[in-house]
Write a protein that holds these residues in place. Structure first.
Motif, mmCIF file in Angstrom:
data_model
loop_
_atom_site.group_PDB
_atom_site.id
_atom_site.type_symbol
_atom_site.label_atom_id
_atom_site.label_comp_id
_atom_site.label_asym_id
_atom_site.label_seq_id
_atom_site.Cartn_x
_atom_site.Cartn_y
_atom_site.Cartn_z
ATOM 1 N N ILE A 106 21.477 -62.054 45.984
ATOM 2 C CA ILE A 106 22.719 -62.808 45.763
ATOM 3 C C ILE A 106 23.107 -63.583 47.018
ATOM 4 C CG2 ILE A 106 25.203 -62.564 45.354
ATOM 5 C CD1 ILE A 106 24.426 -60.228 43.416
ATOM 6 N N ALA A 107 22.982 -62.975 48.177
ATOM 7 C CA ALA A 107 23.348 -63.639 49.436
ATOM 8 C C ALA A 107 22.497 -64.879 49.690
ATOM 9 C CB ALA A 107 23.230 -62.666 50.597
ATOM 10 N N ALA A 108 21.265 -64.882 49.207
ATOM 11 C CA ALA A 108 20.361 -66.014 49.434
ATOM 12 C C ALA A 108 20.672 -67.209 48.535
ATOM 13 C CB ALA A 108 18.911 -65.575 49.222
ATOM 14 N N GLN A 109 21.470 -67.008 47.512
ATOM 15 C CA GLN A 109 21.782 -68.092 46.590
ATOM 16 C C GLN A 109 22.958 -68.912 47.121
ATOM 17 O OE1 GLN A 109 22.402 -65.769 43.058
ATOM 18 N NE2 GLN A 109 20.243 -65.799 42.524
ATOM 19 N N ASP A 110 22.859 -70.228 46.944
ATOM 20 C CA ASP A 110 23.973 -71.076 47.374
ATOM 21 C C ASP A 110 25.070 -71.054 46.310
ATOM 22 O OD1 ASP A 110 23.243 -72.910 45.351
ATOM 23 O OD2 ASP A 110 22.152 -74.183 46.755
ATOM 24 N N ASP A 111 26.220 -71.619 46.655
ATOM 25 C CA ASP A 111 27.369 -71.587 45.752
ATOM 26 C C ASP A 111 27.081 -72.253 44.412
ATOM 27 O OD1 ASP A 111 28.860 -70.185 47.603
ATOM 28 O OD2 ASP A 111 29.928 -71.944 48.355
ATOM 29 N N ALA A 112 26.336 -73.342 44.432
ATOM 30 C CA ALA A 112 26.020 -74.045 43.184
ATOM 31 C C ALA A 112 25.171 -73.172 42.259
ATOM 32 C CB ALA A 112 25.303 -75.361 43.481
ATOM 33 N N GLU A 113 24.195 -72.476 42.815
ATOM 34 C CA GLU A 113 23.351 -71.592 42.000
ATOM 35 C C GLU A 113 24.160 -70.414 41.467
ATOM 36 O OE1 GLU A 113 19.948 -69.974 40.074
ATOM 37 O OE2 GLU A 113 20.607 -71.971 40.627
ATOM 38 N N LEU A 114 25.025 -69.837 42.294
ATOM 39 C CA LEU A 114 25.869 -68.734 41.824
ATOM 40 C C LEU A 114 26.791 -69.203 40.698
ATOM 41 C CD1 LEU A 114 26.889 -66.734 45.017
ATOM 42 C CD2 LEU A 114 25.323 -66.050 43.208
ATOM 43 N N ALA A 115 27.347 -70.396 40.831
ATOM 44 C CA ALA A 115 28.220 -70.934 39.785
ATOM 45 C C ALA A 115 27.439 -71.166 38.492
ATOM 46 C CB ALA A 115 28.869 -72.228 40.261
ATOM 47 N N ARG A 116 26.212 -71.674 38.620
ATOM 48 C CA ARG A 116 25.375 -71.885 37.440
ATOM 49 C C ARG A 116 25.092 -70.558 36.745
ATOM 50 N NH1 ARG A 116 20.691 -71.307 35.463
ATOM 51 N NH2 ARG A 116 19.707 -70.421 37.290
ATOM 52 N N LEU A 117 24.732 -69.545 37.524
ATOM 53 C CA LEU A 117 24.455 -68.228 36.953
ATOM 54 C C LEU A 117 25.718 -67.608 36.348
ATOM 55 C CD1 LEU A 117 22.046 -66.794 39.664
ATOM 56 C CD2 LEU A 117 21.465 -67.444 37.324
ATOM 57 N N ALA A 118 26.858 -67.811 36.994
ATOM 58 C CA ALA A 118 28.119 -67.248 36.498
ATOM 59 C C ALA A 118 28.483 -67.802 35.122
ATOM 60 C CB ALA A 118 29.239 -67.521 37.495
ATOM 61 N N ALA A 119 28.041 -69.004 34.836
ATOM 62 C CA ALA A 119 28.346 -69.640 33.554
ATOM 63 C C ALA A 119 27.219 -69.499 32.539
ATOM 64 C CB ALA A 119 28.637 -71.125 33.782
ATOM 65 N N SER A 120 26.154 -68.803 32.894
ATOM 66 C CA SER A 120 24.936 -68.809 32.083
ATOM 67 C C SER A 120 24.969 -67.938 30.835
ATOM 68 C CB SER A 120 23.729 -68.414 32.943
ATOM 69 O OG SER A 120 23.840 -67.066 33.367
ATOM 70 N N THR A 121 25.842 -66.927 30.796
ATOM 71 C CA THR A 121 25.922 -66.065 29.613
ATOM 72 C C THR A 121 27.385 -65.737 29.333
ATOM 73 O OG1 THR A 121 25.837 -63.944 30.796
ATOM 74 C CG2 THR A 121 23.713 -64.944 30.191
ATOM 75 N N ALA A 122 27.646 -65.308 28.111
ATOM 76 C CA ALA A 122 29.014 -64.917 27.747
ATOM 77 C C ALA A 122 29.493 -63.757 28.615
ATOM 78 C CB ALA A 122 29.067 -64.544 26.266
ATOM 79 N N GLU A 123 28.610 -62.804 28.880
ATOM 80 C CA GLU A 123 28.984 -61.655 29.710
ATOM 81 C C GLU A 123 29.385 -62.098 31.115
ATOM 82 O OE1 GLU A 123 27.238 -57.288 30.861
ATOM 83 O OE2 GLU A 123 25.805 -58.945 30.844
ATOM 84 N N ARG A 124 28.593 -62.966 31.723
ATOM 85 C CA ARG A 124 28.904 -63.443 33.069
ATOM 86 C C ARG A 124 30.178 -64.294 33.086
ATOM 87 N NH1 ARG A 124 24.692 -63.396 37.124
ATOM 88 N NH2 ARG A 124 23.000 -62.098 36.398
ATOM 89 N N ARG A 125 30.410 -65.062 32.055
ATOM 90 C CA ARG A 125 31.663 -65.835 31.969
ATOM 91 C C ARG A 125 32.853 -64.884 31.857
ATOM 92 N NH1 ARG A 125 28.158 -69.057 28.932
ATOM 93 N NH2 ARG A 125 28.908 -68.216 26.950
ATOM 94 N N GLN A 126 32.664 -63.795 31.150
ATOM 95 C CA GLN A 126 33.717 -62.790 31.027
ATOM 96 C C GLN A 126 34.006 -62.147 32.384
ATOM 97 O OE1 GLN A 126 32.862 -59.789 28.107
ATOM 98 N NE2 GLN A 126 34.837 -58.787 28.348
ATOM 99 N N TRP A 127 32.957 -61.901 33.187
ATOM 100 C CA TRP A 127 33.172 -61.350 34.532
ATOM 101 C C TRP A 127 34.121 -62.238 35.321
ATOM 102 C CZ3 TRP A 127 27.444 -60.700 36.469
ATOM 103 C CH2 TRP A 127 26.802 -59.680 35.755
ATOM 104 N N GLN A 128 33.964 -63.554 35.200
ATOM 105 C CA GLN A 128 34.780 -64.493 35.972
ATOM 106 C C GLN A 128 36.255 -64.354 35.604
ATOM 107 O OE1 GLN A 128 32.723 -65.707 38.312
ATOM 108 N NE2 GLN A 128 31.194 -64.722 37.009
ATOM 109 N N GLN A 129 36.504 -64.059 34.344
ATOM 110 C CA GLN A 129 37.887 -63.933 33.870
ATOM 111 C C GLN A 129 38.491 -62.569 34.188
ATOM 112 O OE1 GLN A 129 39.535 -66.549 32.502
ATOM 113 N NE2 GLN A 129 37.682 -67.646 33.076
ATOM 114 N N GLU A 130 37.682 -61.512 34.109
ATOM 115 C CA GLU A 130 38.230 -60.156 34.156
ATOM 116 C C GLU A 130 37.939 -59.371 35.432
ATOM 117 O OE1 GLU A 130 36.757 -58.222 30.643
ATOM 118 O OE2 GLU A 130 37.737 -59.676 29.316
ATOM 119 N N CYS A 131 36.935 -59.777 36.200
ATOM 120 C CA CYS A 131 36.460 -58.923 37.298
ATOM 121 C C CYS A 131 36.681 -59.513 38.689
ATOM 122 C CB CYS A 131 34.965 -58.646 37.109
ATOM 123 S SG CYS A 131 34.550 -57.875 35.542
ATOM 124 N N ASN A 132 37.373 -60.613 38.799
ATOM 125 C CA ASN A 132 37.576 -61.257 40.097
ATOM 126 C C ASN A 132 38.516 -60.409 40.943
ATOM 127 O OD1 ASN A 132 38.698 -62.905 42.171
ATOM 128 N ND2 ASN A 132 38.002 -64.727 41.088
#
Length: 139
Positions: A106-132
């Motif tokens: 995770i540390a090796a990924q840049d912000d753009a890649e992390l954002a892409r991955l964060a939006a890549s699945t419904a579960e990961r999108r849910q993390w953004q809403q509930e787990c921040n």
């Protein structure tokens, strides 16, 4: 560096630390959990291996007001976040080498890649809403 344990009297300090510019690695556990108790030493070792990252230990029962809505299914659960992006939220084998590899990846990924991955699945999108953690600590 060592991890910080969230207590009632250090919430403002933890919120300020979470607002800084570094990778956050939080372990969500419970005091009664034997696996968590044995994992605590490994978590401290991980914090020592990654002094530039912020490691936080959260007892989900003592701080249910913060993490009460998070769906912690098993222990230990790791939450890894950079800025406003939750990169990982899930149960982790209590093996520090597995966690170390995940943190390094995770540390090796840049912000753009992390954002892409964060939006890549419904579960990961849910993390953004509930787990921040930044938002949860601010509420």
């Amino acid at each position: 560096m060592h991890s910080t344990t969230l207590h009632a009297d250090n919430r403002a300090e933890v919120a300020a630390a979470l607002a800084q510019d570094h990778l956050i690695v939080a372990c969500l556990c419970a005091a009664w959990c034997g696996t968590c108790s044995s994992y605590r030493t490994s978590f401290e070792e991980l914090a020592a291996r990654h002094p530039e990252k912020y490691f936080l230990w959260v007892d989900i029962e003592d701080h249910a007001d913060i993490v009460g809505d998070l769906d912690v299914e098993n222990f230990p659960t790791l939450l890894i976040q950079r800025h406003e992006t939750v990169a990982f939220f899930g149960t982790m084998l209590p093996d520090p080498n597995v966690a170390h590899r995940l943190i390094e990846t995770i540390a090796a990924q840049d912000d753009a890649e992390l954002a892409r991955l964060a939006a890549s699945t419904a579960e990961r999108r849910q993390w953004q809403q509930e787990c921040n953690l930044r938002k949860l600590m601010g509420e």
